[in-house]
Design a protein around this motif. Structure first.
Motif, PDB file in Angstrom:
ATOM      1  N   GLY A 180      40.694  64.391 -86.512  1.00  0.00           N
ATOM      2  CA  GLY A 180      41.421  65.209 -85.555  1.00  0.00           C
ATOM      3  C   GLY A 180      42.177  64.364 -84.538  1.00  0.00           C
ATOM      4  N   THR A 181      43.199  64.943 -83.941  1.00  0.00           N
ATOM      5  CA  THR A 181      44.052  64.245 -82.979  1.00  0.00           C
ATOM      6  C   THR A 181      43.500  64.377 -81.561  1.00  0.00           C
ATOM      7  OG1 THR A 181      45.995  64.744 -84.339  1.00  0.00           O
ATOM      8  CG2 THR A 181      46.387  64.049 -82.061  1.00  0.00           C
ATOM      9  N   VAL A 182      43.415  63.254 -80.862  1.00  0.00           N
ATOM     10  CA  VAL A 182      43.029  63.247 -79.450  1.00  0.00           C
ATOM     11  C   VAL A 182      44.158  62.600 -78.672  1.00  0.00           C
ATOM     12  CG1 VAL A 182      41.383  62.416 -77.736  1.00  0.00           C
ATOM     13  CG2 VAL A 182      40.579  63.110 -79.995  1.00  0.00           C
ATOM     14  N   GLY A 183      44.606  63.263 -77.596  1.00  0.00           N
ATOM     15  CA  GLY A 183      45.709  62.719 -76.823  1.00  0.00           C
ATOM     16  C   GLY A 183      45.675  63.189 -75.386  1.00  0.00           C
ATOM     17  N   ALA A 184      46.761  62.930 -74.682  1.00  0.00           N
ATOM     18  CA  ALA A 184      46.853  63.313 -73.279  1.00  0.00           C
ATOM     19  C   ALA A 184      46.729  64.826 -73.116  1.00  0.00           C
ATOM     20  CB  ALA A 184      48.169  62.816 -72.683  1.00  0.00           C
ATOM     21  N   GLY A 185      47.228  65.564 -74.093  1.00  0.00           N
ATOM     22  CA  GLY A 185      47.150  67.021 -74.018  1.00  0.00           C
ATOM     23  C   GLY A 185      45.717  67.518 -73.989  1.00  0.00           C
ATOM     24  N   THR A 186      44.825  66.806 -74.661  1.00  0.00           N
ATOM     25  CA  THR A 186      43.414  67.177 -74.661  1.00  0.00           C
ATOM     26  C   THR A 186      42.860  67.152 -73.239  1.00  0.00           C
ATOM     27  OG1 THR A 186      43.206  66.142 -76.850  1.00  0.00           O
ATOM     28  CG2 THR A 186      41.167  66.682 -75.702  1.00  0.00           C
ATOM     29  N   LEU A 187      43.218  66.119 -72.482  1.00  0.00           N
ATOM     30  CA  LEU A 187      42.765  65.995 -71.096  1.00  0.00           C
ATOM     31  C   LEU A 187      43.432  67.043 -70.208  1.00  0.00           C
ATOM     32  CD1 LEU A 187      41.175  64.456 -68.935  1.00  0.00           C
ATOM     33  CD2 LEU A 187      43.125  62.894 -68.733  1.00  0.00           C
ATOM     34  N   VAL A 188      44.737  67.277 -70.418  1.00  0.00           N
ATOM     35  CA  VAL A 188      45.458  68.259 -69.605  1.00  0.00           C
ATOM     36  C   VAL A 188      44.846  69.647 -69.774  1.00  0.00           C
ATOM     37  CG1 VAL A 188      47.659  69.455 -69.324  1.00  0.00           C
ATOM     38  CG2 VAL A 188      47.616  66.969 -69.563  1.00  0.00           C
ATOM     39  N   VAL A 189      44.551  70.024 -71.014  1.00  0.00           N
ATOM     40  CA  VAL A 189      43.954  71.336 -71.270  1.00  0.00           C
ATOM     41  C   VAL A 189      42.563  71.416 -70.637  1.00  0.00           C
ATOM     42  CG1 VAL A 189      43.132  72.911 -73.053  1.00  0.00           C
ATOM     43  CG2 VAL A 189      45.287  71.702 -73.364  1.00  0.00           C
ATOM     44  N   ALA A 190      41.785  70.354 -70.779  1.00  0.00           N
ATOM     45  CA  ALA A 190      40.432  70.349 -70.225  1.00  0.00           C
ATOM     46  C   ALA A 190      40.442  70.524 -68.710  1.00  0.00           C
ATOM     47  CB  ALA A 190      39.716  69.046 -70.596  1.00  0.00           C
ATOM     48  N   LEU A 191      41.418  69.899 -68.031  1.00  0.00           N
ATOM     49  CA  LEU A 191      41.484  69.979 -66.578  1.00  0.00           C
ATOM     50  C   LEU A 191      42.175  71.253 -66.089  1.00  0.00           C
ATOM     51  CD1 LEU A 191      42.438  66.278 -65.678  1.00  0.00           C
ATOM     52  CD2 LEU A 191      40.188  67.358 -65.546  1.00  0.00           C
ATOM     53  N   GLY A 192      43.091  71.774 -66.896  1.00  0.00           N
ATOM     54  CA  GLY A 192      43.887  72.905 -66.450  1.00  0.00           C
ATOM     55  C   GLY A 192      43.307  74.265 -66.740  1.00  0.00           C
ATOM     56  N   MET A 193      42.493  74.384 -67.792  1.00  0.00           N
ATOM     57  CA  MET A 193      42.008  75.697 -68.195  1.00  0.00           C
ATOM     58  C   MET A 193      41.172  76.373 -67.119  1.00  0.00           C
ATOM     59  SD  MET A 193      42.861  77.186 -71.014  1.00  0.00           S
ATOM     60  CE  MET A 193      41.476  78.222 -71.478  1.00  0.00           C
ATOM     61  N   GLY A 194      40.267  75.649 -66.513  1.00  0.00           N
ATOM     62  CA  GLY A 194      39.382  76.245 -65.512  1.00  0.00           C
ATOM     63  C   GLY A 194      40.128  76.893 -64.361  1.00  0.00           C
ATOM     64  N   PRO A 195      40.990  76.142 -63.657  1.00  0.00           N
ATOM     65  CA  PRO A 195      41.736  76.749 -62.558  1.00  0.00           C
ATOM     66  C   PRO A 195      42.627  77.907 -62.992  1.00  0.00           C
ATOM     67  CG  PRO A 195      41.811  74.354 -62.403  1.00  0.00           C
ATOM     68  CD  PRO A 195      41.191  74.672 -63.727  1.00  0.00           C
ATOM     69  N   LEU A 196      43.265  77.790 -64.151  1.00  0.00           N
ATOM     70  CA  LEU A 196      44.167  78.854 -64.601  1.00  0.00           C
ATOM     71  C   LEU A 196      43.404  80.126 -64.954  1.00  0.00           C
ATOM     72  CD1 LEU A 196      46.692  76.807 -66.767  1.00  0.00           C
ATOM     73  CD2 LEU A 196      47.184  78.027 -64.641  1.00  0.00           C
ATOM     74  N   VAL A 197      42.321  79.985 -65.704  1.00  0.00           N
ATOM     75  CA  VAL A 197      41.529  81.157 -66.042  1.00  0.00           C
ATOM     76  C   VAL A 197      40.935  81.761 -64.772  1.00  0.00           C
ATOM     77  CG1 VAL A 197      39.517  82.009 -67.303  1.00  0.00           C
ATOM     78  CG2 VAL A 197      41.022  80.358 -68.373  1.00  0.00           C
ATOM     79  N   GLY A 198      40.523  80.905 -63.839  1.00  0.00           N
ATOM     80  CA  GLY A 198      40.000  81.401 -62.574  1.00  0.00           C
ATOM     81  C   GLY A 198      41.023  82.197 -61.795  1.00  0.00           C
ATOM     82  N   CYS A 199      42.299  81.861 -61.961  1.00  0.00           N
ATOM     83  CA  CYS A 199      43.367  82.602 -61.302  1.00  0.00           C
ATOM     84  C   CYS A 199      43.644  83.936 -61.999  1.00  0.00           C
ATOM     85  CB  CYS A 199      44.633  81.748 -61.279  1.00  0.00           C
ATOM     86  SG  CYS A 199      46.092  82.558 -60.594  1.00  0.00           S
ATOM     87  N   PHE A 200      43.667  83.920 -63.334  1.00  0.00           N
ATOM     88  CA  PHE A 200      44.014  85.125 -64.095  1.00  0.00           C
ATOM     89  C   PHE A 200      42.870  86.130 -64.181  1.00  0.00           C
ATOM     90  CE2 PHE A 200      47.078  82.233 -66.541  1.00  0.00           C
ATOM     91  CZ  PHE A 200      48.183  82.674 -65.827  1.00  0.00           C
ATOM     92  N   LEU A 201      41.644  85.629 -64.304  1.00  0.00           N
ATOM     93  CA  LEU A 201      40.522  86.500 -64.645  1.00  0.00           C
ATOM     94  C   LEU A 201      40.274  87.634 -63.648  1.00  0.00           C
ATOM     95  CD1 LEU A 201      38.391  86.967 -66.793  1.00  0.00           C
ATOM     96  CD2 LEU A 201      36.891  85.380 -65.591  1.00  0.00           C
ATOM     97  N   PRO A 202      40.268  87.377 -62.334  1.00  0.00           N
ATOM     98  CA  PRO A 202      40.028  88.499 -61.407  1.00  0.00           C
ATOM     99  C   PRO A 202      41.079  89.596 -61.516  1.00  0.00           C
ATOM    100  CG  PRO A 202      39.796  86.386 -60.290  1.00  0.00           C
ATOM    101  CD  PRO A 202      40.397  86.094 -61.616  1.00  0.00           C
ATOM    102  N   ARG A 203      42.281  89.231 -61.902  1.00  0.00           N
ATOM    103  CA  ARG A 203      43.367  90.207 -61.996  1.00  0.00           C
ATOM    104  C   ARG A 203      43.364  90.978 -63.300  1.00  0.00           C
ATOM    105  NH1 ARG A 203      44.660  85.827 -59.128  1.00  0.00           N
ATOM    106  NH2 ARG A 203      45.968  86.042 -57.262  1.00  0.00           N
ATOM    107  N   LEU A 204      42.668  90.454 -64.298  1.00  0.00           N
ATOM    108  CA  LEU A 204      42.684  91.079 -65.624  1.00  0.00           C
ATOM    109  C   LEU A 204      41.360  91.724 -66.017  1.00  0.00           C
ATOM    110  CD1 LEU A 204      44.654  88.304 -67.570  1.00  0.00           C
ATOM    111  CD2 LEU A 204      45.532  90.497 -66.771  1.00  0.00           C
ATOM    112  N   THR A 205      40.313  91.515 -65.232  1.00  0.00           N
ATOM    113  CA  THR A 205      39.020  92.095 -65.566  1.00  0.00           C
ATOM    114  C   THR A 205      39.030  93.605 -65.367  1.00  0.00           C
ATOM    115  OG1 THR A 205      37.856  90.068 -64.969  1.00  0.00           O
ATOM    116  CG2 THR A 205      36.547  92.087 -65.048  1.00  0.00           C
ATOM    117  N   VAL A 206      38.644  94.321 -66.406  1.00  0.00           N
ATOM    118  CA  VAL A 206      38.598  95.798 -66.327  1.00  0.00           C
ATOM    119  C   VAL A 206      37.416  96.185 -65.454  1.00  0.00           C
ATOM    120  CG1 VAL A 206      38.413  97.927 -67.662  1.00  0.00           C
ATOM    121  CG2 VAL A 206      39.582  95.935 -68.637  1.00  0.00           C
TER     122      VAL A 206
END
Length: 214
Positions: free
Chosen positions: A183-209
């Motif tokens: 499998g491929t490991v690159g800079a994108g792997t780190l970007v996704v790992a660092l970015g997912m938490g804050p982004l989901v934390g931003c979206f989730l309260p607004r999208l939770t039924v």
């Protein structure tokens, strides 16, 4: 279908039917298909996919199957690991196994390869935003966690270790195994790992039924 954050406990189980059922089902289906499509956008960017997708990519190449089939196979195997962990699947868990891989394969047939120096970075940005939004959309439907999230919460409960420790151990393990499989490991792997938490934390309260009243 898994990310480097833990949704609130209320999002991990099924919820009884209520007046929001139609919205919840719509969110669930859109979230899961969108998640699979976003995964393929990140893979196509060629900058390194998320940790679980490194494992998927390596498994697909090693077994000679499509990325989508490898996604479903890994999800099924992880789901079997729930048995000793005593995790309970929900509708979202089962549909996760079926839909994410299919959506990824379908996207691969129509998504053009990035052209130009900046195109891969645009794919990475769009893929990350879509992944986080789709993840929050699916989790916000409250139909149960995906196989990978359930693995994490089960291990946290079993070991008594902090979520951060368990999540990091899982991420490192699956990335390492995926890399060994090709499998491929690159800079994108780190970007996704660092970015997912804050982004989901931003979206989730607004999208939770909202939960129905007791």
């Amino acid at each position: 279908m898994d990310h480097p954050r833990t949704p609130p406990p209320s999002l991990h189980g099924q919820d009884r039917p209520g007046r929001h059922t139609a919205r919840r089902l719509t969110q669930l289906l859109l979230g899961l298909t969108g998640y699979g499509a976003a995964v393929m956008v990140l893979v196509t960017a060629g900058l390194g996919p998320a940790s679980w997708n490194v494992l998927t990519e390596g498994t697909a190449g090693h077994l000679g199957v499509s990325f989508g089939w490898a996604t479903n196979l890994i999800a099924l195997l992880v789901l079997l690991a729930w048995i000793p962990l005593r995790e309970r699947p929900g509708l979202g868990t089962l549909l996760n196994v079926l839909l994410v891989g299919l959506a990824a394969d379908a996207t691969a047939t129509v998504l053009p390869a990035p052209h130009g120096a900046l195109a891969p970075y645009a794919y990475l940005a769009v893929g990350l935003l879509a992944l986080a939004f789709s993840d929050a959309l699916y989790l916000g439907a409250r139909y149960g966690p995906g196989p990978r999230d359930g693995l994490m919460t089960g291990l946290v409960r079993l070991t008594g270790r902090p979520v951060a420790v368990v999540r990091t151990a899982i991420e490192v393990t699956v990335t390492g195994v995926g890399w060994l499989l090709g499998g491929t490991v690159g800079a994108g792997t780190l970007v996704v790992a660092l970015g997912m938490g804050p982004l989901v934390g931003c979206f989730l309260p607004r999208l939770t039924v909202p939960s129905p009243p007791a």
